[in-house]
Each structure stands twice: as C-alpha cells, then as structure tokens.
Design a protein around this motif. Sequence first.
Motif, mmCIF file in Angstrom:
data_model
loop_
_atom_site.group_PDB
_atom_site.id
_atom_site.type_symbol
_atom_site.label_atom_id
_atom_site.label_comp_id
_atom_site.label_asym_id
_atom_site.label_seq_id
_atom_site.Cartn_x
_atom_site.Cartn_y
_atom_site.Cartn_z
ATOM 1 N N SER A 90 -5.267 9.877 -37.902
ATOM 2 C CA SER A 90 -5.593 10.204 -39.285
ATOM 3 C C SER A 90 -6.762 11.105 -39.310
ATOM 4 O O SER A 90 -7.657 11.561 -39.411
ATOM 5 C CB SER A 90 -6.773 8.688 -39.192
ATOM 6 O OG SER A 90 -7.257 9.095 -37.621
ATOM 7 N N GLN A 91 -5.567 11.960 -39.055
ATOM 8 C CA GLN A 91 -5.557 13.315 -39.196
ATOM 9 C C GLN A 91 -6.957 14.143 -38.401
ATOM 10 O O GLN A 91 -7.733 14.766 -38.714
ATOM 11 C CB GLN A 91 -6.538 13.446 -40.795
ATOM 12 C CG GLN A 91 -5.318 13.575 -41.415
ATOM 13 C CD GLN A 91 -4.438 14.226 -41.983
ATOM 14 O OE1 GLN A 91 -4.977 15.539 -42.106
ATOM 15 N NE2 GLN A 91 -2.605 14.056 -41.247
ATOM 16 N N GLY A 92 -7.430 13.264 -37.372
ATOM 17 C CA GLY A 92 -8.129 13.858 -36.388
ATOM 18 C C GLY A 92 -7.787 14.396 -35.013
ATOM 19 O O GLY A 92 -6.731 14.893 -35.537
ATOM 20 N N ILE A 93 -8.992 14.199 -33.851
ATOM 21 C CA ILE A 93 -8.446 15.454 -33.178
ATOM 22 C C ILE A 93 -8.596 13.994 -31.857
ATOM 23 O O ILE A 93 -9.914 14.388 -32.027
ATOM 24 C CB ILE A 93 -8.335 16.670 -33.209
ATOM 25 C CG1 ILE A 93 -7.720 17.426 -31.685
ATOM 26 C CG2 ILE A 93 -9.815 16.875 -32.985
ATOM 27 C CD1 ILE A 93 -7.726 18.832 -31.557
ATOM 28 N N ALA A 94 -7.904 14.340 -30.772
ATOM 29 C CA ALA A 94 -8.388 13.223 -29.678
ATOM 30 C C ALA A 94 -8.325 14.091 -28.057
ATOM 31 O O ALA A 94 -7.645 14.715 -27.946
ATOM 32 C CB ALA A 94 -8.201 11.901 -28.809
ATOM 33 N N ASP A 121 -10.552 21.427 -33.680
ATOM 34 C CA ASP A 121 -10.266 21.119 -35.646
ATOM 35 C C ASP A 121 -9.722 20.926 -36.367
ATOM 36 O O ASP A 121 -7.913 21.090 -35.191
ATOM 37 C CB ASP A 121 -10.901 23.016 -35.706
ATOM 38 C CG ASP A 121 -11.163 22.799 -36.850
ATOM 39 O OD1 ASP A 121 -11.593 22.306 -37.871
ATOM 40 O OD2 ASP A 121 -11.138 24.249 -37.985
ATOM 41 N N ALA A 122 -9.668 19.811 -36.428
ATOM 42 C CA ALA A 122 -8.350 19.120 -37.593
ATOM 43 C C ALA A 122 -8.741 18.508 -39.148
ATOM 44 O O ALA A 122 -10.332 18.625 -39.080
ATOM 45 C CB ALA A 122 -9.135 17.504 -36.821
ATOM 46 N N PRO A 123 -8.163 18.704 -39.890
ATOM 47 C CA PRO A 123 -9.081 17.962 -41.310
ATOM 48 C C PRO A 123 -9.847 16.947 -41.009
ATOM 49 O O PRO A 123 -10.584 17.055 -42.547
ATOM 50 C CB PRO A 123 -7.782 17.287 -41.595
ATOM 51 C CG PRO A 123 -5.854 18.121 -40.748
ATOM 52 C CD PRO A 123 -6.784 18.557 -39.481
ATOM 53 N N ALA A 124 -9.439 16.130 -40.363
ATOM 54 C CA ALA A 124 -10.323 14.847 -40.582
ATOM 55 C C ALA A 124 -12.553 15.141 -40.139
ATOM 56 O O ALA A 124 -13.210 14.767 -40.578
ATOM 57 C CB ALA A 124 -10.300 13.929 -40.322
ATOM 58 N N ALA A 125 -12.092 16.034 -39.078
ATOM 59 C CA ALA A 125 -13.252 16.793 -38.108
ATOM 60 C C ALA A 125 -13.428 17.804 -37.387
ATOM 61 O O ALA A 125 -12.527 18.176 -37.252
ATOM 62 C CB ALA A 125 -13.853 15.465 -37.202
ATOM 63 N N GLN A 126 -14.800 18.544 -37.140
ATOM 64 C CA GLN A 126 -14.505 19.136 -35.859
ATOM 65 C C GLN A 126 -15.350 18.292 -35.350
ATOM 66 O O GLN A 126 -16.350 17.632 -35.239
ATOM 67 C CB GLN A 126 -15.208 20.330 -36.988
ATOM 68 C CG GLN A 126 -14.418 22.097 -37.463
ATOM 69 C CD GLN A 126 -15.395 22.279 -38.116
ATOM 70 O OE1 GLN A 126 -16.518 21.981 -38.164
ATOM 71 N NE2 GLN A 126 -14.396 23.786 -38.747
ATOM 72 N N GLY A 127 -14.524 19.479 -33.791
ATOM 73 C CA GLY A 127 -15.668 18.859 -32.778
ATOM 74 C C GLY A 127 -16.050 20.036 -31.315
ATOM 75 O O GLY A 127 -15.195 21.353 -31.986
ATOM 76 N N ALA A 128 -16.930 19.759 -30.927
ATOM 77 C CA ALA A 128 -17.067 20.858 -29.256
ATOM 78 C C ALA A 128 -17.142 19.558 -28.298
ATOM 79 O O ALA A 128 -18.327 18.655 -28.680
ATOM 80 C CB ALA A 128 -17.910 21.769 -29.785
ATOM 81 N N ILE A 129 -16.198 20.379 -27.055
ATOM 82 C CA ILE A 129 -16.817 19.347 -26.218
ATOM 83 C C ILE A 129 -16.454 20.637 -24.845
ATOM 84 O O ILE A 129 -16.126 21.103 -24.418
ATOM 85 C CB ILE A 129 -15.781 18.513 -25.916
ATOM 86 C CG1 ILE A 129 -16.597 17.187 -24.879
ATOM 87 C CG2 ILE A 129 -14.417 18.447 -25.810
ATOM 88 C CD1 ILE A 129 -15.639 15.987 -24.862
ATOM 89 N N TYR A 130 -17.947 20.221 -23.388
ATOM 90 C CA TYR A 130 -17.724 20.950 -22.543
ATOM 91 C C TYR A 130 -17.248 19.973 -21.338
ATOM 92 O O TYR A 130 -17.314 19.347 -21.517
ATOM 93 C CB TYR A 130 -19.458 21.089 -22.103
ATOM 94 C CG TYR A 130 -20.074 22.474 -23.273
ATOM 95 C CD1 TYR A 130 -19.817 23.675 -23.088
ATOM 96 C CD2 TYR A 130 -20.796 21.658 -24.591
ATOM 97 C CE1 TYR A 130 -20.790 24.943 -23.596
ATOM 98 C CE2 TYR A 130 -21.356 22.209 -25.166
ATOM 99 C CZ TYR A 130 -21.729 24.445 -24.560
ATOM 100 O OH TYR A 130 -22.130 25.166 -25.661
#
Length: 270
Positions: free
Chosen positions: A96-100, A14-23
């Motif tokens: 850039s406010q994302g998450i890697a 969870d980051a200001p630019a986007a949300q994501g999920a990964i298994y």
Amino acid sequence: MSRGPGGLTKLLLDAPAAQGAIYLHGAHVAHWQPNGHTPVLWMSRQSNYAEDKPIRGGVPICFPWFGPNLQDSKAPAHGLARLHAWKLSAVARTSSQGIACELTADLAPFQLTYRVEFDQVLRLSLTTRLSSSHDRPARYEDALHTYFAVSDVRNITIEGLQSVDYIDKVDQAKKKTATGEAIQITSETDRVYLNTTHACRLLDPGQHRTILVEKTGSRSTIVWNPWIDKSAKMPDFGDDEWPEMVCIETANVGDHAIELQPGGAHKTMP
Ligand code: BG6
C-alpha cells in the motif's frame, strides 16, 4: 542509515504513503508523517541522544517492566528495551505504498521482534518469545509508550476509556472507578487503565485531527501528561513542552503482565 544526534544510528524511511524515522537505540520510532498530514508523533527538543539514556518522545518500548523496577531500585525505569542496541533485520516496501522495517533484540531469556509499518496508518507489532531452553515460565510487562503531537493538551478529548477503572498514579496509586466521561486533561495526568481492550480516539479540534489508536494483545492503556511541575523536574523534557503532547500507551502491566511458557510467544499491537 545515517548518524543522528549523539552519533546514534538512525534509519530514515521515505515512501509515497508516509515518512518515518527509527533509531536502532531502543528501536525507537521518532517520526511518522503520513502523506498530506503534519507529523503525528511528538519529540522533545530537550531529549537526550546517548547510548545509556532513553529518547524522549516518539514511541519508546517499555520492556520487560513498566515504571520503576520493584525488585531493584537501581534498574532503569521502564526496563531494558529502550536502552538496548537493536538489530535491523529487514526493510521492505508494503503493497500500500508504505515502508516497513523489522528489528530484533535478544534480552535473555526473551527474544523480541518489532515490526513497524509506516503508511497512512502506523502499524506496530512487538512479538516477545520466551526461549524454549528456559527452564520455567517467565513474566514480563510491556508498553508501546506513544507520544502524540497535539495542538494544546488542554483542548483535546480522549474517548474510549470512560467505562474503565484505573490506577491514579498522581493520587498515591489509588484504584478509581470509571468516570463515565471522556478524558480532558486539566492537570498532571498519569493513569493506568485496567483490563481494557478498547480502542481510543484522540480528538484534537485545534489541528482538525482525530487519531484512532486501535490495539490487540493489550489489556492496559496508560494516559500521561506531566503538566507544569513534573515537566520542570525532568531534565530531558522542556519546561514549556507539556501542552504539545499526550501519551496513550498500549500496554500489559501489573495484573495484566504476560506469562509465557518456554517456547511461547505473545504479540502486542497498537
Ligand atoms: C508513563 C508513566 O508511562 O511514563 C509515568 O506512567 C512516567 O509515571 C512516564 O513518568 C515517563 O517515564 P520516563 O521514565 O520516560 O520519564
């Protein structure tokens, strides 16, 4: 980290630019939602969530072969990577406010590193290295088999492949010449576009959304929608789900399989 369905380990980002999920199972990206948009990736409501089965939807990684294994009919379709327990090696915020995050897998003789950046853009990069102690070159196929969520597959258009020849897997894998037209999906579609480095644009007027699929290190693109009969035959795909998705896959398959020298590496990036 949390436990997702089937007890599979799921990383929620969870980051200001986007949300994501990964298994970790398959290094399977299951969710990407840039801030201000609806989810871009499609997931089946009938997906399996089990260590010995692939997840349906999101971004499965096909590696080191694509489709059935021609040498071994009992080997799993689309290879071993999507069934493998990957290891998480890093998570970090981007400038850039994302998450890697970065995941690794040892699929001897190959070592894979997968970097996923959830941002206003989803950046994927799959690096394959052939072990330097391997005694000869080795070949592999790969595909980042992205399932896009669409309002209705019958109303979308895919641009970028109109000048590209393809193998039509729903017509006895015949080689067909470029149609000159943007793609409209009007029946079961399973095409391997050959020798293309072009980007694709997925136009979805129903969602007022255009998705740009750019790529590097990839010379094949697959476009897939199972339509009615094939959906009904797949136990992990709902009978009525086919209008909601289309796959545009960034790949290196068939004649475009990658050959690595011992110690060599290749990066595939949609
Ligand atoms: C596509 C293939 O990439 O994946 C299709 O071109 C295949 O032939 C589809 O049916 C789904 O494969 P799977 O193994 O996930 O059911």
